[in-house]
Design a protein around this motif. Structure first.
Motif, PDB file in Angstrom:
ATOM      1  N   ASP A 121       0.830  -1.208   0.000  1.00  0.00           N
ATOM      2  CA  ASP A 121       0.000   0.000   0.000  1.00  0.00           C
ATOM      3  C   ASP A 121       0.864   1.257   0.000  1.00  0.00           C
ATOM      4  OD1 ASP A 121      -2.307  -1.538  -0.035  1.00  0.00           O
ATOM      5  OD2 ASP A 121      -2.666  -1.339   2.117  1.00  0.00           O
ATOM      6  N   ALA A 122       1.918   1.261   0.799  1.00  0.00           N
ATOM      7  CA  ALA A 122       2.835   2.408   0.835  1.00  0.00           C
ATOM      8  C   ALA A 122       3.533   2.573  -0.511  1.00  0.00           C
ATOM      9  CB  ALA A 122       3.855   2.234   1.962  1.00  0.00           C
ATOM     10  N   PHE A 123       3.894   1.453  -1.127  1.00  0.00           N
ATOM     11  CA  PHE A 123       4.558   1.522  -2.435  1.00  0.00           C
ATOM     12  C   PHE A 123       3.591   2.075  -3.475  1.00  0.00           C
ATOM     13  CE2 PHE A 123       6.892   0.328  -6.166  1.00  0.00           C
ATOM     14  CZ  PHE A 123       8.205   0.253  -5.767  1.00  0.00           C
ATOM     15  N   ALA A 124       2.342   1.651  -3.429  1.00  0.00           N
ATOM     16  CA  ALA A 124       1.328   2.146  -4.364  1.00  0.00           C
ATOM     17  C   ALA A 124       1.132   3.656  -4.196  1.00  0.00           C
ATOM     18  CB  ALA A 124       0.015   1.406  -4.159  1.00  0.00           C
ATOM     19  N   ALA A 125       1.093   4.135  -2.955  1.00  0.00           N
ATOM     20  CA  ALA A 125       0.946   5.568  -2.696  1.00  0.00           C
ATOM     21  C   ALA A 125       2.156   6.331  -3.229  1.00  0.00           C
ATOM     22  CB  ALA A 125       0.767   5.818  -1.202  1.00  0.00           C
ATOM     23  N   PHE A 126       3.347   5.765  -3.068  1.00  0.00           N
ATOM     24  CA  PHE A 126       4.561   6.385  -3.599  1.00  0.00           C
ATOM     25  C   PHE A 126       4.466   6.504  -5.121  1.00  0.00           C
ATOM     26  CE2 PHE A 126       8.732   5.887  -5.559  1.00  0.00           C
ATOM     27  CZ  PHE A 126       9.426   6.952  -5.004  1.00  0.00           C
ATOM     28  N   LEU A 127       4.042   5.434  -5.798  1.00  0.00           N
ATOM     29  CA  LEU A 127       3.906   5.464  -7.254  1.00  0.00           C
ATOM     30  C   LEU A 127       2.884   6.514  -7.687  1.00  0.00           C
ATOM     31  CD1 LEU A 127       4.005   1.675  -8.218  1.00  0.00           C
ATOM     32  CD2 LEU A 127       5.836   3.370  -8.461  1.00  0.00           C
ATOM     33  N   ASP A 128       1.765   6.601  -6.975  1.00  0.00           N
ATOM     34  CA  ASP A 128       0.750   7.610  -7.299  1.00  0.00           C
ATOM     35  C   ASP A 128       1.338   9.011  -7.207  1.00  0.00           C
ATOM     36  OD1 ASP A 128      -1.182   5.670  -7.728  1.00  0.00           O
ATOM     37  OD2 ASP A 128      -2.124   5.929  -5.751  1.00  0.00           O
ATOM     38  N   HIS A 129       2.063   9.265  -6.133  1.00  0.00           N
ATOM     39  CA  HIS A 129       2.698  10.578  -5.953  1.00  0.00           C
ATOM     40  C   HIS A 129       3.696  10.860  -7.068  1.00  0.00           C
ATOM     41  CE1 HIS A 129       4.737  13.974  -4.136  1.00  0.00           C
ATOM     42  NE2 HIS A 129       5.870  13.330  -4.371  1.00  0.00           N
ATOM     43  N   MET A 130       4.532   9.886  -7.357  1.00  0.00           N
ATOM     44  CA  MET A 130       5.539  10.079  -8.409  1.00  0.00           C
ATOM     45  C   MET A 130       4.889  10.359  -9.760  1.00  0.00           C
ATOM     46  SD  MET A 130       8.553   9.999  -7.077  1.00  0.00           S
ATOM     47  CE  MET A 130       9.632   9.699  -8.473  1.00  0.00           C
ATOM     48  N   ASN A 131       3.805   9.683 -10.067  1.00  0.00           N
ATOM     49  CA  ASN A 131       3.150   9.873 -11.366  1.00  0.00           C
ATOM     50  C   ASN A 131       2.491  11.240 -11.493  1.00  0.00           C
ATOM     51  OD1 ASN A 131       3.940   7.414 -12.458  1.00  0.00           O
ATOM     52  ND2 ASN A 131       2.186   6.337 -11.598  1.00  0.00           N
TER      53      ASN A 131
END
Length: 136
Positions: free
Chosen positions: A46-56
């Protein structure tokens, strides 16, 4: 086993370049450890998914010249690549974004267990990036 590890990491980066975050997440363990360059350690998909969302939202990046180097025992790998990016939206604590382009050598280290990535540790030269986006 190293060939499978090489394919796993290559698939991870192919998904990154294709803009398919879910395909990236599918290659990670539920308890994946993510060491962010010059940042904190986050744990979990979940934390990794949130990181990817932010990066995108803040960046558009494409990786080239990807070289994957698996360990002989298949439990770890390293990768080296060139990041071609654009800084789209100001990231808190960083310079203002104006769509600045950058080209940055980078690398990553991985741990693998049961055919999934259990750790991703990314490295790049932050000073180089700051210079390229006009912070200095």
């Amino acid at each position: 086993m190293p060939a499978n590890v090489k394919n796993l990491i290559e698939s991870y980066y192919a998904a990154f370049n294709a803009g398919q975050p879910q395909a990236m997440l599918d290659l990670l363990s539920r308890d994946v450890v993510h060491d962010i360059n010059q940042g904190k350690r986050e744990i979990g998909k979940d934390a990794f998914a949130a990181f990817l969302d932010h990066m995108n939202i803040s960046y558009r990046e494409r990786l080239t010249d990807i070289v994957v180097m698996p360990a002989a025992d298949g439990t770890r790998a390293a990768a080296e690549f060139i990041v071609h990016g654009a800084y789209l939206r100001t990231d808190p604590g960083l310079p203002e974004a104006h769509g600045q382009n950058y080209v940055l050598p980078a690398g990553a280290f991985f741990e693998i267990r049961d055919g999934l990535i259990t750790r991703v540790t990314n490295y790049y030269n932050l000073e180089n990036w700051l210079n390229q986006v006009g912070a200095k």
